[in-house]
Design a protein around this motif. Structure first.
Motif, PDB file in Angstrom:
ATOM      1  N   ARG A   6       0.387  -1.118  -0.086  1.00 20.62           N
ATOM      2  CA  ARG A   6      -0.006   0.144  -0.076  1.00 20.62           C
ATOM      3  C   ARG A   6       1.065   1.243  -0.392  1.00 20.62           C
ATOM      4  NH1 ARG A   6      -5.566   1.003   2.907  1.00 20.62           N
ATOM      5  NH2 ARG A   6      -5.846   3.135   1.949  1.00 20.62           N
ATOM      6  N   GLY A   7       1.936   1.535   1.106  1.00 21.79           N
ATOM      7  CA  GLY A   7       2.503   3.032   1.043  1.00 21.79           C
ATOM      8  C   GLY A   7       2.918   2.760  -0.500  1.00 21.79           C
ATOM      9  N   ALA A   8       4.184   2.232  -1.180  1.00 22.48           N
ATOM     10  CA  ALA A   8       4.813   1.919  -2.132  1.00 22.48           C
ATOM     11  C   ALA A   8       3.616   2.944  -3.206  1.00 22.48           C
ATOM     12  CB  ALA A   8       5.957   0.679  -2.510  1.00 22.48           C
ATOM     13  N   ILE A   9       2.232   1.984  -3.410  1.00 29.24           N
ATOM     14  CA  ILE A   9       1.630   2.171  -4.791  1.00 29.24           C
ATOM     15  C   ILE A   9       1.137   3.707  -4.047  1.00 29.24           C
ATOM     16  CG2 ILE A   9      -0.695   1.704  -4.823  1.00 29.24           C
ATOM     17  CD1 ILE A   9      -0.620  -0.956  -4.595  1.00 29.24           C
ATOM     18  N   GLU A  10       0.591   4.269  -3.533  1.00 28.75           N
ATOM     19  CA  GLU A  10      -0.282   5.653  -2.789  1.00 28.75           C
ATOM     20  C   GLU A  10       0.794   6.159  -2.958  1.00 28.75           C
ATOM     21  OE1 GLU A  10      -2.285   5.693   0.565  1.00 28.75           O
ATOM     22  OE2 GLU A  10      -3.926   4.783  -0.398  1.00 28.75           O
ATOM     23  N   ALA A  11       2.300   5.767  -2.986  1.00 32.54           N
ATOM     24  CA  ALA A  11       3.836   7.371  -2.857  1.00 32.54           C
ATOM     25  C   ALA A  11       3.267   6.965  -4.679  1.00 32.54           C
ATOM     26  CB  ALA A  11       4.628   7.221  -1.939  1.00 32.54           C
ATOM     27  N   ALA A  12       3.305   6.215  -5.213  1.00 26.05           N
ATOM     28  CA  ALA A  12       3.420   6.674  -6.669  1.00 26.05           C
ATOM     29  C   ALA A  12       2.752   7.107  -7.590  1.00 26.05           C
ATOM     30  CB  ALA A  12       3.491   5.162  -7.143  1.00 26.05           C
ATOM     31  N   VAL A  13       1.246   7.116  -6.784  1.00 28.78           N
ATOM     32  CA  VAL A  13       0.274   7.552  -7.173  1.00 28.78           C
ATOM     33  C   VAL A  13       0.474   9.009  -7.012  1.00 28.78           C
ATOM     34  CG1 VAL A  13      -2.157   8.179  -6.906  1.00 28.78           C
ATOM     35  CG2 VAL A  13      -1.765   5.310  -7.216  1.00 28.78           C
TER      36      VAL A  13
END
Length: 620
Positions: free
Chosen positions: A530-537
């Motif tokens: 989740r953290g990496a996905i939302e940072a990428a978004v």
């Protein structure tokens, strides 16, 4: 001589990595730095990274232990893509972790370890401190070993005990460099070594030596400050995933009124959950270390049969051994929570490295038609809520539940706002106390007479007068629970058990979209990504792309509103720390062209990896 205060540079965020031998105390050092950072009110995320060997050969690359911490005054979602400062206690630590350090980053190096033997063990042909290979980095050479020995020359400790203190010198120096408070570490040392005053005093002395070294030494022209983050108001603490899991289970026990029974067999990384729960006997928690994985889950299921909240935890190899008892729990329709802290596989695999490779096993890894709810936690703090929800579903629907987390979540830490217990979802438990079937003056207890809303059967404590009933793994006759080999009854019971699990979907809240509610790309994640996905978004949206993400807590059944969300995006990307498992499930259920993004390296995603993949996909 007067000491002039160094100028302070304010940073929005920073990433620090402590690395050395597994015997150098790097995990302890990192955790104490994280604790001090949490008390400085920064947002943070951590990545402990250590070898599987109990004590790998000192000085070798495969014996390196590291602890990475990303902290800031801005929202922190990952442990950091690139390291700003690497604290390398020996050549092997430098060799293993230099690729993580950004160009221009700082290397704080214990130069005493860079002797001929240390370089040979790390397989350096030349000394990197002298051959120009570290150009482009800010190198700060410090004689950590010598300075520690000098500071403790009159301590009465032997050489081995003195050398163990050098991590406190490094910690004190980095605390000074990033304007962290000393108090939390001082308090911890005083408690940790209360019965060993010589060790306590030595560590405190070296901690202060390191702190004052930064103030007085000309190597440091500036120090840094990371101001407090703007977090929602409340009471916070730094929490590791295993601690949050334990508290979530205890909260479920408290809210339901059910005694908590935890049966476990030691396995990395789940062992720490047994250690944590064993500290909370004041809440009535009963912990049981069984002789093997099968006995552990059998004891937990037996506890549920007896009217307790039965829980067990393991990793992938142990989940395989628990599969038969999970089938028994499906057949008997008893509440049971199985927590799977995933690690790299197959077989013994990578015991201390993270992976998301047990999803298909959790969904399908039982013989026969044996569906059960599967949930996943998404951050160390979220482990609390995921554990609570797993217990609630297990009891409400009278079913075993698998909760998936992984080594990254279990060992990682973040700030966690302590919840108001009254705000947790209601958790009502109703045991059968009298017969539930009345006909022509005949009053009987039918154990498989179902709640019309949930299809859950009644839960009767053993020994309740008049509620005697059969239990076991043979197929049950509908309503009576008698052993039945009738073909039509078997089909009916299989369909009923599946329908019961499917009804959990009625309670799944609307799926939240992070980022753009429609557009170019939707990232679909689960668990620790989740953290990496939302940072990428966030990064992609700043570049003008229309990108959103959804994160799935409920993996079986899936949220019912997903199809409508999927229709709003041109590309559907599924990042996973496996070889493509959720993407197969989604393709099967929703018949759409989901695109896999897989990483199987024993490490979590970096936001930039996801960002680069999405950029290439959109531009193709």
């Amino acid at each position: 001589m007067a000491v002039f205060e160094k100028p302070v540079e304010v940073l929005p965020e920073a990433t620090v990595l402590f690395a050395g031998d597994s015997g150098d105390g790097m995990q302890l050092t990192g955790m104490q730095f994280a604790r001090a950072t949490a008390l400085a009110r920064n947002d943070l995320a951590t990545l402990p990274d250590f070898p599987a060997e109990i004590r790998a050969p000192a000085g070798t690359t495969y014996g390196v232990s590291g602890y990475q911490l990303h902290f800031g005054s801005v929202p922190i979602r990952t442990p950091g893509d690139a390291v700003d400062m690497l604290v390398a206690m020996n050549p092997a630590a430098l060799k293993v972790h230099l690729p993580r350090v950004r160009r221009g980053g700082t290397l704080l190096i214990n130069v005493n370890a860079f002797d001929r033997r240390g370089l040979e063990l790390a397989r350096y042909e030349t000394n990197p401190l002298e051959d120009g290979s570290l150009e482009g980095y800010q190198v700060i050479p410090i004689e950590l070993t010598r300075l520690t020995r000098e500071a403790l020359a009159d301590s009465g400790l032997d050489k081995k005990e003195i050398d163990r203190c050098k991590n406190m010198f490094a910690l004190g120096l980095v605390l000074w460099l990033y304007s962290r408070p000393l108090g939390p570490v001082e308090q911890w040392l005083a408690q940790k070594f209360a019965n060993r005053p010589a060790i306590r005093d030595a560590n405190l002395k070296v901690l202060h030596k390191g702190y004052h070294y930064g103030e007085t030494h000309e190597l440091f022209a500036v120090r840094y400050e990371v101001r407090p983050a703007r977090l929602p108001p409340g009471l916070y603490r730094a929490i590791r995933g295993v601690e949050a899991l334990a508290l979530g289970l205890i909260a479920a026990s408290h809210q339901s009124g059910l005694p908590l029974f935890y049966g476990s067999y030691p396995i990395t990384p789940a062992s720490d959950l047994l250690h944590e729960l064993s500290r909370h006997k004041n809440f009535g928690v009963m912990t049981f270390q069984a002789e093997d994985e099968i006995a552990a889950v059998g004891a937990a299921l037996g506890a549920s049969f007896g009217g307790a909240l039965g829980v067990t935890a393991t990793s992938g190899p142990g989940l395989a051994l628990k599969a038969e008892t999970l089938g028994l729990a499906v057949m008997t329709e008893l509440p049971l929570v199985v927590i799977d802290l995933q690690r790299g596989g197959p077989s013994t695999g990578l015991p201390t490295k993270t992976e998301q490779s047990d999803l298909l096993f959790a969904l399908y890894g039982r013989h026969g038609e044996a569906p059960l709810p599967v949930l996943a936690a998404s951050s160390p703090g979220d482990c609390f809520y995921a554990a609570y929800e797993a217990c609630r579903i297990a009891v409400r629907y009278m079913t075993p539940v698998i909760l998936l987390a992984d080594g990254y979540l279990a060992n990682g830490a973040e700030p966690w706002r302590v919840p108001d217990v009254a705000s947790l979802p209601s958790f009502e438990v109703r045991f059968a106390t009298e017969p539930n079937f009345h006909q022509n003056g005949d009053a009987r207890f039918l154990p498989y007479l179902r709640d019309p809303e949930t299809l859950a059967r009644s839960w009767a404590r053993p020994g309740t007068p008049g509620l005697e009933h059969r239990i076991g793994g043979l197929e049950k006759e509908d309503e009576t629970g008698n052993v039945s080999y009738d073909p039509l009854n078997h089909q009916r019971m299989v369909k009923l058990r599946a329908a019961k699990v499917a009804r959990v979907a009625r309670e799944i809240p609307p799926t939240e979209i992070f980022g753009d509610p429609e557009g170019d790309v939707l990232l679909i994640g689960w668990g620790s990504t989740r953290g990496a996905i939302e940072a990428a978004v966030e990064h992609l949206r700043r570049r003008g792309l229309r990108v959103g993400s959804v994160h799935l807590r409920y993996l079986n059944p899936l949220p019912p509103d997903l199809p409508e969300i999927f229709d709003r995006y041109h590309h559907l990307v599924v990042p996973e720390l496996n070889n493509g498992q959720l993407v197969r499930v989604l393709r099967d259920v929703h018949l759409r062209p989901f695109v896999p993004l897989n990483k199987i390296q024993g490490l979590p995603f970096q936001a930039r990896e996801i960002e680069a993949f999405v950029t290439d996909l959109v531009q193709a």
